[in-house]
Design an enzyme around this catalytic site. Structure first.
Site, PDB file in Angstrom:
ATOM      1  N   SER A  17       0.855  -1.200   0.000  1.00  0.00           N
ATOM      2  CA  SER A  17       0.000   0.000   0.000  1.00  0.00           C
ATOM      3  C   SER A  17       0.886   1.245   0.000  1.00  0.00           C
ATOM      4  O   SER A  17       2.106   1.150   0.088  1.00  0.00           O
ATOM      5  CB  SER A  17      -0.926   0.013   1.232  1.00  0.00           C
ATOM      6  N   TYR A 155       7.625   7.909  16.918  1.00  0.00           N
ATOM      7  CA  TYR A 155       7.766   7.716  15.472  1.00  0.00           C
ATOM      8  C   TYR A 155       8.872   8.605  14.908  1.00  0.00           C
ATOM      9  O   TYR A 155       9.741   8.127  14.150  1.00  0.00           O
ATOM     10  CB  TYR A 155       6.424   8.006  14.790  1.00  0.00           C
TER      11      TYR A 155
HETATM   12  N1  LIG Z   1       2.810   8.940   4.280  1.00  0.00           N
HETATM   13  C1  LIG Z   1       3.655   9.831   4.761  1.00  0.00           C
HETATM   14  O1  LIG Z   1       3.317  11.027   4.874  1.00  0.00           O
HETATM   15  C2  LIG Z   1       5.039   9.430   5.175  1.00  0.00           C
HETATM   16  C3  LIG Z   1       5.957  10.453   5.454  1.00  0.00           C
HETATM   17  C4  LIG Z   1       7.258  10.119   5.825  1.00  0.00           C
HETATM   18  C5  LIG Z   1       7.619   8.790   5.906  1.00  0.00           C
HETATM   19  N2  LIG Z   1       6.714   7.808   5.650  1.00  0.00           N
HETATM   20  C6  LIG Z   1       7.162   6.429   5.748  1.00  0.00           C
HETATM   21  O2  LIG Z   1       6.805   5.751   4.581  1.00  0.00           O
HETATM   22  C7  LIG Z   1       6.630   4.374   4.863  1.00  0.00           C
HETATM   23  C8  LIG Z   1       5.334   3.911   4.215  1.00  0.00           C
HETATM   24  O3  LIG Z   1       4.267   4.579   4.856  1.00  0.00           O
HETATM   25  P1  LIG Z   1       2.843   4.831   4.154  1.00  0.00           P
HETATM   26  O4  LIG Z   1       2.445   6.203   4.494  1.00  0.00           O
HETATM   27  O5  LIG Z   1       2.884   4.418   2.737  1.00  0.00           O
HETATM   28  O6  LIG Z   1       1.922   3.852   5.033  1.00  0.00           O
HETATM   29  P2  LIG Z   1       1.092   2.540   4.676  1.00  0.00           P
HETATM   30  O7  LIG Z   1       0.239   2.750   3.480  1.00  0.00           O
HETATM   31  O8  LIG Z   1       0.434   2.154   5.955  1.00  0.00           O
HETATM   32  O9  LIG Z   1       2.192   1.458   4.295  1.00  0.00           O
HETATM   33  C9  LIG Z   1       2.952   0.780   5.257  1.00  0.00           C
HETATM   34  C10 LIG Z   1       3.496  -0.498   4.644  1.00  0.00           C
HETATM   35  O10 LIG Z   1       4.360  -1.137   5.591  1.00  0.00           O
HETATM   36  C11 LIG Z   1       3.931  -2.480   5.789  1.00  0.00           C
HETATM   37  N3  LIG Z   1       4.200  -2.855   7.185  1.00  0.00           N
HETATM   38  C12 LIG Z   1       3.769  -2.232   8.301  1.00  0.00           C
HETATM   39  N4  LIG Z   1       4.244  -2.868   9.390  1.00  0.00           N
HETATM   40  C13 LIG Z   1       4.994  -3.912   8.948  1.00  0.00           C
HETATM   41  C14 LIG Z   1       5.743  -4.939   9.575  1.00  0.00           C
HETATM   42  N5  LIG Z   1       5.821  -5.059  10.910  1.00  0.00           N
HETATM   43  N6  LIG Z   1       6.394  -5.839   8.800  1.00  0.00           N
HETATM   44  C15 LIG Z   1       6.307  -5.750   7.473  1.00  0.00           C
HETATM   45  N7  LIG Z   1       5.622  -4.807   6.816  1.00  0.00           N
HETATM   46  C16 LIG Z   1       4.971  -3.902   7.541  1.00  0.00           C
HETATM   47  C17 LIG Z   1       2.447  -2.469   5.426  1.00  0.00           C
HETATM   48  O11 LIG Z   1       2.015  -3.727   4.918  1.00  0.00           O
HETATM   49  P3  LIG Z   1       1.078  -4.762   5.696  1.00  0.00           P
HETATM   50  O12 LIG Z   1       0.111  -3.967   6.497  1.00  0.00           O
HETATM   51  O13 LIG Z   1       0.515  -5.651   4.665  1.00  0.00           O
HETATM   52  O14 LIG Z   1       2.044  -5.476   6.529  1.00  0.00           O
HETATM   53  C18 LIG Z   1       2.398  -1.475   4.273  1.00  0.00           C
HETATM   54  O15 LIG Z   1       2.748  -2.100   3.062  1.00  0.00           O
HETATM   55  C19 LIG Z   1       6.663   4.219   6.381  1.00  0.00           C
HETATM   56  O16 LIG Z   1       7.883   3.669   6.779  1.00  0.00           O
HETATM   57  C20 LIG Z   1       6.529   5.638   6.884  1.00  0.00           C
HETATM   58  O17 LIG Z   1       7.250   5.835   8.075  1.00  0.00           O
HETATM   59  C21 LIG Z   1       5.430   8.107   5.284  1.00  0.00           C
END
Ligand SMILES: NC(=O)c1ccc[n+]([C@@H]2O[C@H](COP(=O)([O-])OP(=O)(O)OC[C@H]3O[C@@H](n4cnc5c(N)ncnc54)[C@H](OP(=O)(O)O)[C@@H]3O)[C@@H](O)[C@H]2O)c1
Length: 266
Positions: A17, A155
């Site tokens: 995702s 976080y």
């Molecule tokens: N969105 C933002 O604004 C933002 C900003 C800065 C950094 N980030 C970083 O970007 C990354 C992705 O975030 P996102 O916003 O795209 O959120 P997201 O849509 O919730 O995606 C998170 C992904 O990580 C996987 N995941 C979560 N916990 C896990 C675990 N214990 N083991 C393996 N896989 C795991 C989830 O897959 P499953 O649920 O299938 O396991 C999902 O594919 C994160 O590391 C976040 O810190 C996001």
């Protein structure tokens, strides 16, 4: 422009995702073979199937990276199709807790899911890259590593750890042909972020529709020079650059993609 990613094999953790999904799709569109990863098999397989339908090369690897056994399973599945040239450490979670209600267990678990998860994959993927004399490790960090806010301190601290370990890894990989870099997104509009903002909007009087809510949310949560949330594809574009040979001379750096959210010289 050919980014010279055709034939490279990539593991994008957390690509079932959000940002990871956009990164996996962008790399596949450039000709890379992509391993899509998540804990949820149905979601990960669906992303891999969508890539194949678009003419790309993708398979799925399933496992919880917060534990060694899960990391072993993911590494085995990813490597079963061939060596991995590019590792994108993106998997992670951002539970909305505060100084008041984040327990020691929450801090510990967030570090496990967001930091040690990536270290586990570095330990399993980098030795092969070193042997072959070329590789990429790209951490998804974040602006909160550089400019933390009062909320979600557990976080933000994990993002800072990702930025920090990237630099150490770059030094460790000196002369190996393998680079380590961080892409630092600002607030990016993935489903999880839109859901969180929509949930808190009524109590804050930000309006009913997303068009009404977004400017208020940006002004309050992530004020930036462009005036909107970023898009997942804008993060994927930065990863595409760092992943290919055009970035052979870039290592130990942080590439911010945040509309100017982080102020100052970082
Ligand atoms: N969105 C933002 O604004 C933002 C900003 C800065 C950094 N980030 C970083 O970007 C990354 C992705 O975030 P996102 O916003 O795209 O959120 P997201 O849509 O919730 O995606 C998170 C992904 O990580 C996987 N995941 C979560 N916990 C896990 C675990 N214990 N083991 C393996 N896989 C795991 C989830 O897959 P499953 O649920 O299938 O396991 C999902 O594919 C994160 O590391 C976040 O810190 C996001």
């Amino acid at each position: 422009m050919d980014l010279q990613l055709t034939g490279k094999r990539v593991l994008v953790t957390g690509s079932s995702s959000g940002l990871g999904e956009a990164i996996a799709k962008a790399l596949a569109a450039e000709g890379a073979g992509v391993v899509v990863h998540g804990r949820d098999r149905i979601r990960a397989e669906a992303v891999a199937a969508a890539i194949r339908t678009s003419g790309g090369d993708a398979e799925a690897a399933i496992g919880d990276l917060a534990a060694d056994a899960g990391a072993d399973a993911v590494a085995e599945a990813a490597l079963s199709g061939g060596p991995i040239d590019i590792l994108v450490n993106n998997a992670g979670a951002y539970p909305h807790l505060s100084w008041e209600n984040a327990s020691a267990a929450d801090w510990r678990q967030t570090y496990e899911v967001n930091v040690i998860s990536g270290v586990r994959m570095i330990q399993r993927m980098v030795p092969g890259m070193r042997e072959r004399g070329w590789g990429r490790v790209i951490q998804i960090g974040g602006g909160l590593a550089l400019q933390p806010i009062a909320d979600i301190p557990h976080y933000s601290a994990t993002l800072a750890a990702r930025h920090n370990l990237t630099v150490s890894l770059a030094r460790e990989l000196q002369g190996s042909g393998v680079t380590a870099n961080t892409v630092a997104p600002g607030a990016i509009l993935v489903d999880a972020v839109q859901q969180f903002v929509s949930d808190i909007a009524p109590a804050r009087g930000w309006g009913e529709t997303w068009e009404e809510i977004e400017p208020h949310a940006i002004e309050t949560l992530a004020p930036n020079d462009i005036g909107r949330f970023g898009r997942a594809e804008e993060i994927a574009a930065a990863v595409l650059y760092l992943a290919g040979p055009f970035a052979d001379y870039v290592t130990g750096t942080t590439l911010r993609v945040d509309g100017g959210t982080v102020k100052g010289v970082h």
